[in-house]
Design a protein around this motif. Structure first.
Motif, mmCIF file in Angstrom:
data_model
loop_
_atom_site.group_PDB
_atom_site.id
_atom_site.type_symbol
_atom_site.label_atom_id
_atom_site.label_comp_id
_atom_site.label_asym_id
_atom_site.label_seq_id
_atom_site.Cartn_x
_atom_site.Cartn_y
_atom_site.Cartn_z
ATOM 1 N N LYS A 86 20.971 40.840 26.239
ATOM 2 C CA LYS A 86 19.963 41.485 25.405
ATOM 3 C C LYS A 86 19.490 42.786 26.051
ATOM 4 O O LYS A 86 19.364 43.802 25.385
ATOM 5 C CB LYS A 86 18.786 40.528 25.193
ATOM 6 C CG LYS A 86 18.091 40.794 23.895
ATOM 7 C CD LYS A 86 16.987 39.791 23.624
ATOM 8 C CE LYS A 86 17.509 38.390 23.463
ATOM 9 N NZ LYS A 86 16.467 37.389 23.642
ATOM 10 N N HIS A 104 21.190 44.542 28.092
ATOM 11 C CA HIS A 104 22.307 45.474 28.015
ATOM 12 C C HIS A 104 22.353 46.171 26.657
ATOM 13 O O HIS A 104 22.655 47.351 26.552
ATOM 14 C CB HIS A 104 23.605 44.702 28.265
ATOM 15 C CG HIS A 104 24.804 45.587 28.351
ATOM 16 N ND1 HIS A 104 25.029 46.424 29.408
ATOM 17 C CD2 HIS A 104 25.848 45.758 27.505
ATOM 18 C CE1 HIS A 104 26.154 47.091 29.212
ATOM 19 N NE2 HIS A 104 26.667 46.695 28.058
ATOM 20 N N GLU A 105 22.045 45.419 25.614
ATOM 21 C CA GLU A 105 22.165 45.969 24.262
ATOM 22 C C GLU A 105 20.896 46.648 23.762
ATOM 23 O O GLU A 105 20.877 47.213 22.679
ATOM 24 C CB GLU A 105 22.567 44.854 23.287
ATOM 25 C CG GLU A 105 24.051 44.570 23.349
ATOM 26 C CD GLU A 105 24.426 43.219 22.743
ATOM 27 O OE1 GLU A 105 23.661 42.704 21.915
ATOM 28 O OE2 GLU A 105 25.490 42.706 23.134
ATOM 29 N N THR A 106 19.839 46.574 24.558
ATOM 30 C CA THR A 106 18.579 47.170 24.108
ATOM 31 C C THR A 106 18.671 48.689 24.100
ATOM 32 O O THR A 106 19.185 49.293 25.046
ATOM 33 C CB THR A 106 17.430 46.740 25.042
ATOM 34 O OG1 THR A 106 17.318 45.336 24.967
ATOM 35 C CG2 THR A 106 16.108 47.382 24.639
ATOM 36 N N GLU A 107 18.190 49.279 23.036
ATOM 37 C CA GLU A 107 18.164 50.734 23.014
ATOM 38 C C GLU A 107 16.954 51.215 23.793
ATOM 39 O O GLU A 107 15.878 50.624 23.715
ATOM 40 C CB GLU A 107 18.083 51.225 21.572
ATOM 41 C CG GLU A 107 19.422 51.154 20.892
ATOM 42 C CD GLU A 107 19.437 51.916 19.590
ATOM 43 O OE1 GLU A 107 18.751 52.958 19.498
ATOM 44 O OE2 GLU A 107 20.133 51.456 18.674
ATOM 45 N N THR A 108 17.158 52.283 24.520
ATOM 46 C CA THR A 108 16.055 52.783 25.334
ATOM 47 C C THR A 108 14.944 53.321 24.439
ATOM 48 O O THR A 108 15.202 54.044 23.493
ATOM 49 C CB THR A 108 16.552 53.927 26.244
ATOM 50 O OG1 THR A 108 17.854 53.583 26.681
ATOM 51 C CG2 THR A 108 15.644 54.122 27.424
ATOM 52 N N ASN A 109 13.744 52.965 24.787
ATOM 53 C CA ASN A 109 12.590 53.448 24.044
ATOM 54 C C ASN A 109 11.944 54.578 24.844
ATOM 55 O O ASN A 109 11.416 54.369 25.937
ATOM 56 C CB ASN A 109 11.606 52.289 23.854
ATOM 57 C CG ASN A 109 10.383 52.703 23.065
ATOM 58 O OD1 ASN A 109 10.069 53.900 22.965
ATOM 59 N ND2 ASN A 109 9.690 51.729 22.523
ATOM 60 N N HIS A 110 12.008 55.785 24.293
ATOM 61 C CA HIS A 110 11.565 56.928 25.094
ATOM 62 C C HIS A 110 10.045 57.057 25.196
ATOM 63 O O HIS A 110 9.540 57.922 25.914
ATOM 64 C CB HIS A 110 12.231 58.209 24.587
ATOM 65 C CG HIS A 110 13.697 58.200 24.877
ATOM 66 N ND1 HIS A 110 14.193 58.374 26.154
ATOM 67 C CD2 HIS A 110 14.764 57.959 24.083
ATOM 68 C CE1 HIS A 110 15.514 58.268 26.126
ATOM 69 N NE2 HIS A 110 15.895 58.000 24.877
#
Ligand code: ADP
Ligand code: MG
Length: 633
Positions: free
Chosen positions: A387, A389-395
């Motif tokens: 999870k 690994h697949e999380t998109e970075t939240n800026h």
């Protein structure tokens, strides 16, 4: 016959079918529609849930009734409010181009005068539950004396629910020359009796084998001590972090109790049964559909006909009294071309039933063992890693990065990873590290797969492999795949356990070198397949049976009545402890208020994905994580 046009449906209906995206008729539709359109005949159609029965009677009825008339011409009886609404809504969609069509649903728990008004406005079709229908007939709120078509939908279930007399009564108010169409998943004696009594020389159609289950569902059973049932359920859930399931109990009471316990233990669960108000049931179903509820605990009747795709697991917390009902349960999963798993938790005295079910569904169960604590720990860890690994970075985080970086200035990457995962993971680890084995050995020699007793063998190697359900595998497919790739024999790969994005399997130790060597540089569908020796052995062997009884951390301590409130801090116990029905209701009501209040602080945030909040054990009171807001129903 292969298209809806060929079945003889009119333009308005074909237009709606195009909108709905139905490409071709299902088998029961192909068989029933032309038959019903052609002549006014009685029909008995046997087809299991999910085969498209609503359209099979809905389209012919819509085509045959006179829409310009405001007389009630079609009556559909169905067992529950949910189904009633579901059918009425489907019919409205099918008839969206039939100008002037009025389909009215009549069911208990909602305003009877509103329903009567809607009927008075000229409902050509009424979809009703038997109880409310009878009520409205006796109050002269409906006139069904000119009905031309009557449908008994889910006839077996209506009879199971004791509606025989209501149905008889209702039909006595309809004309003798109407056509009756009976739809049922199974054909018990009672249905045959109804057919004989109320129908004239009915045509019978059967779709698939009576009672046979769909092929994309695999069936597993888990043998446990009866007192470990609830713990076993939690482990099955914990071992499948992405579970989206219906859990079946035998009674309303058990349904409510299991759901409450799960909620208390931090799972996103909900109860669905006949003691809840209509409104409560609607809320539960809505939350389930939006995945806010991951585990829906339900009675057979309440869950009948629930049309939710993507259910990954059906768990039979208790087997049904009527084993035929098992087919309905398992049919909740494996829909819309997906694969699904139907799990059964059984105690020793019930293993006989498994054999009877196998005969009915014409499929074999795989006997599996309740995952060990360490197995679950590994699954949870890998699932978390995936999870992350697949999380998109939240800026949004960027502006805080400086202080975070400062904090970890002296921490190397490896340590940071370890710390990060430990933070999420310790609860599971602490809970499960000393947990006992829940598996019970069946009397000798009755194991499947060639009589191998995996539990005792310490000569196995357990592997982790980074492919899972999302790569199209289920346990059978993965087993075949491994045997084929590695050129192994029939029994060389075992204990295959497929999760969403990874899986486990065992081989004898001798094969370890071969397996690892083979997968050092292996691609499947363009992706490297990675196989590692798993830390835990699956079942560790030894120390089985009752060792540690009464001491293991996930042992049930309360004993009597199978209740599990043991380790709750006092203040969190609920009044429903006494188990008294009236009290339970009132506690539920007050819980409703609570959940209303809570819904404010939950806002619109979905909490289905916050699996980290799931607490494997109610007594992990050392945990300082915020409790996931509870949703009662
Ligand atoms: P049953 O009453 O047999 O349990 P339903 O009538 O509720 O089944 O249909 C199950 C689902 O399949 C519904 O979502 C329905 O819209 C859909 N469906 C029905 N007929 C077709 C078809 N010919 N093609 C695609 N989907 C269909
Ligand atoms: Mg149906």
């Amino acid at each position: 016959m292969s298209t809806f046009q060929e079945l003889g449906l009119n333009e308005d209906l074909l237009h709606a079918i195009t909108d709905l995206g139905f490409e071709k008729p299902s088998e029961v539709q192909a068989k029933a529609i032309p038959l019903l359109l052609e002549e006014d005949k009685d029909l008995v159609a046997l087809a299991q849930t999910g085969t498209g029965k609503t359209a099979a009677f809905g389209f012919p009825m819509l085509q045959k009734i006179d829409i310009d008339s405001r007389t009630t011409q079609g009556l559909i009886l169905s067992p529950t409010r949910e189904l009633c609404l579901q059918i009425a809504n489907e019919l409205k969609l099918y008839g969206k181009y039939c100008k002037g069509l009025n389909v009215t649903a009549i069911y208990g728990g909602a305003s009877i005068s509103d329903q009567a008004r809607s009927v008075k406005r000229g409902a050509q079709i009424i979809v009703a539950t038997p109880g409310r229908m009878k009520d409205m007939i006796s109050r002269n709120m409906v006139d069904i004396s000119k009905i031309q078509y009557s449908v008994l939908d889910e006839a077996d279930e209506m009879l199971n629910m004791g509606f025989y007399e209501d149905i008889t009564d209702i039909l006595s108010h309809t004309p003798d020359d109407k056509s009756t169409w009976l739809f049922s998943a199974t054909m018990p004696k009672e249905v045959a009796t109804i057919a004989k009594k109320f129908m004239y020389d009915p045509t019978e159609i059967t779709v698939g084998n009576k009672n046979e289950s769909t092929s994309n569902v695999s069936h597993e059973y888990y043998l446990v001590n009866a007192r470990d049932r609830y713990q076993a359920l939690k482990r099955l859930a914990d071992a499948n972090p992405d579970i989206f399931s219906v859990i079946f109990c035998r009674t309303k009471r058990d349904t409510q109790k299991v759901a409450e316990n799960l909620i208390e233990d931090g799972y996103s669960a909900g109860a669905l049964h006949g003691d809840l108000s209509q409104n409560q049931r609607d809320i539960v179903m809505k939350s389930f559909r939006n995945r806010q509820i991951q585990m829906l605990v339900a009675t057979d009747v309440a869950a009948r006909g629930i049309d939710v795709d993507d259910i990954t697991h059906v768990i039979n917390y208790q087997l049904p009294d009527e084993i035929e009902t098992y087919t309905h349960r398992s049919g909740r999963t494996g829909r819309a071309g997906k694969t699904g798993v139907s799990m059964v938790i059984v105690s020793k005295s019930e293993t006989r039933k498994i054999k009877s079910i196998e005969r009915i569904i014409k499929k074999q169960f795989e006997k599996k063992e309740i995952p060990s604590g360490m197995e679950i720990v590994e699954v949870q860890l890998m699932s978390l890693a995936n999870k992350v690994h697949e999380t998109e970075t939240n800026h949004e985080i960027d502006k805080h990065l400086e202080s975070i970086n400062e904090l970890f200035a002296d921490t190397d990457k490896e340590t940071l990873i370890k710390k990060f995962f430990s933070a999420e993971f310790n609860r599971f680890f602490n809970y499960y590290q000393k947990s006992k084995d829940l598996t019970v050995s069946e009397s000798r020699g009755s194991d499947r797969e060639g009589g191998r007793d995996y539990g005792k063998s310490s000569n196995d190697t357990r592997y982790f492999i980074n492919v899972g359900r999302k790569d199209g595998f289920d346990w059978m497919k993965l087993k075949d795949f491994l045997k084929e790739q590695l050129e192994l024999g029939r029994d060389d790969v075992f204990k295959v356990d497929v999760k969403e994005s990874f899986s486990f399997f065992n081989t004898e130790k001798e094969l370890q070198e071969k397996v690892l060597a083979f997968f050092t540089d292996f691609k499947h569908e363009g992706r490297f397949v990675n196989v590692e020796v798993s830390e835990n052995k699956g079942r560790s062997g030894g120390g089985r049976r009752d060792r540690g009884r009464g001491r293991g951390r996930d042992d049930r301590r309360s004993g009597g009545g199978g209740r599990r409130r043991d380790s709750k801090p006092r203040g969190e116990r609920r009044s429903s402890d006494s188990g008294n029905r009236t009290e339970r209701r009132s506690s539920r009501r007050s819980d409703d208020n609570k959940s209303e209040r809570r819904s404010n602080d939950r806002g619109d945030k979905k909490y289905n994905d916050s699996r980290g909040d799931r607490r494997p054990e109610s007594s992990s009171s050392g945990s300082d994580r915020p409790r996931r807001s509870r949703r009662r129903d």
